[in-house]
Design a protein around this motif. Structure first.
Motif, PDB file in Angstrom:
ATOM      1  N   LYS A  69       2.315   1.859  -3.414  1.00 43.47           N
ATOM      2  CA  LYS A  69       0.850   2.045  -4.543  1.00 43.47           C
ATOM      3  C   LYS A  69       0.544   3.903  -4.348  1.00 43.47           C
ATOM      4  CE  LYS A  69      -1.598  -1.703  -4.558  1.00 43.47           C
ATOM      5  NZ  LYS A  69      -2.793  -1.881  -3.868  1.00 43.47           N
ATOM      6  N   GLU A  70       0.634   4.241  -2.832  1.00 46.97           N
ATOM      7  CA  GLU A  70       0.768   5.851  -2.518  1.00 46.97           C
ATOM      8  C   GLU A  70       1.873   6.425  -3.035  1.00 46.97           C
ATOM      9  OE1 GLU A  70      -1.522   7.511  -0.663  1.00 46.97           O
ATOM     10  OE2 GLU A  70      -2.647   5.778  -1.073  1.00 46.97           O
ATOM     11  N   ARG A 106      -1.329  11.736  -2.016  1.00 44.45           N
ATOM     12  CA  ARG A 106      -1.250  10.823  -0.901  1.00 44.45           C
ATOM     13  C   ARG A 106      -2.174  10.150  -0.093  1.00 44.45           C
ATOM     14  NH1 ARG A 106       4.860  11.153  -1.743  1.00 44.45           N
ATOM     15  NH2 ARG A 106       4.713  10.464  -3.986  1.00 44.45           N
ATOM     16  N   SER A 107      -2.330   9.975   0.695  1.00 45.71           N
ATOM     17  CA  SER A 107      -2.557   9.670   2.236  1.00 45.71           C
ATOM     18  C   SER A 107      -1.438   8.172   3.363  1.00 45.71           C
ATOM     19  CB  SER A 107      -4.147   9.165   2.821  1.00 45.71           C
ATOM     20  OG  SER A 107      -4.212   7.466   1.884  1.00 45.71           O
ATOM     21  N   LYS A 108      -1.677   8.879   4.268  1.00 46.05           N
ATOM     22  CA  LYS A 108      -0.928   7.472   5.221  1.00 46.05           C
ATOM     23  C   LYS A 108      -2.190   6.354   4.870  1.00 46.05           C
ATOM     24  CE  LYS A 108       1.763  10.883   6.911  1.00 46.05           C
ATOM     25  NZ  LYS A 108       2.880  11.054   6.262  1.00 46.05           N
ATOM     26  N   VAL A 109      -0.394   5.174   5.186  1.00 48.41           N
ATOM     27  CA  VAL A 109      -1.119   3.800   5.467  1.00 48.41           C
ATOM     28  C   VAL A 109      -2.635   3.666   6.558  1.00 48.41           C
ATOM     29  CG1 VAL A 109      -0.992   1.332   4.956  1.00 48.41           C
ATOM     30  CG2 VAL A 109       0.614   2.983   3.029  1.00 48.41           C
ATOM     31  N   ASN A 132       0.900  -1.316  -0.224  1.00 44.03           N
ATOM     32  CA  ASN A 132       0.451   0.060  -0.210  1.00 44.03           C
ATOM     33  C   ASN A 132       0.547   1.403   0.132  1.00 44.03           C
ATOM     34  OD1 ASN A 132      -3.214  -0.681  -0.011  1.00 44.03           O
ATOM     35  ND2 ASN A 132      -2.124  -2.082   1.893  1.00 44.03           N
ATOM     36  N   TRP A 133       1.805   1.205   0.798  1.00 43.03           N
ATOM     37  CA  TRP A 133       3.121   2.753   0.685  1.00 43.03           C
ATOM     38  C   TRP A 133       3.440   2.363  -1.019  1.00 43.03           C
ATOM     39  CZ3 TRP A 133       8.382   2.766   0.031  1.00 43.03           C
ATOM     40  CH2 TRP A 133       8.697   3.976   0.225  1.00 43.03           C
TER      41      TRP A 133
END
Length: 136
Positions: free
Chosen positions: A78-79, A87-90, A75-76
């Motif tokens: 992907k961000e 971006r958002s925090k995982v 997920n990181w």
């Protein structure tokens, strides 16, 4: 990260910061050898980095909690592929994510992942922070 290292830990952090290199840190909360002080120090120096504590996991969270590490890192990554402003925090800082076991990895335990902000949590981290001249 050892006494004979060519570059000091602090110098490496400054290079990462200067070059604007994205950082995602996975740490096994029950690691008996590497104290969390190093991860918290990195997080304080690199406020944009994501720092996750995985529990139960020790020195090798990628072996002990592969579901958690795989979830976090995939997920990181992907961000990191989208523009920084979108971006958002995982895992949002201060929150805890529960990750259930996955049969394909052969584990039966659930894992808790906590996103940390790097603030000193005990006297050793507080002293380290003050000795480095940082203030929060």
């Amino acid at each position: 990260l050892c006494s004979r290292a060519v570059r000091r830990f602090e110098n490496m952090l400054q290079t990462v910061k200067k070059e604007d290199i994205p950082v995602g840190l996975c740490y096994g909360k029950e690691d008996p050898w590497i104290v969390p002080l190093w991860g918290h120090r990195a997080k304080r120096e690199l406020p944009e980095a994501e720092y996750w504590e995985i529990s139960p996991a020790g020195h090798c969270p990628h072996h002990e909690a592969p579901e958690a590490v795989n979830y976090l890192m995939s997920n990181w990554v992907k961000e990191m592929e989208i523009p920084a402003e979108a971006r958002s925090k995982v895992v949002p800082v201060g929150s805890t994510l529960e990750i259930d076991p996955d049969e394909k990895w052969g584990t039966s335990a659930s894992f808790a992942v906590k996103a940390c902000d790097g603030a000193p949590r005990n006297i050793m981290e507080w002293i380290d922070d003050r000795l480095a001249g940082r203030t929060l």
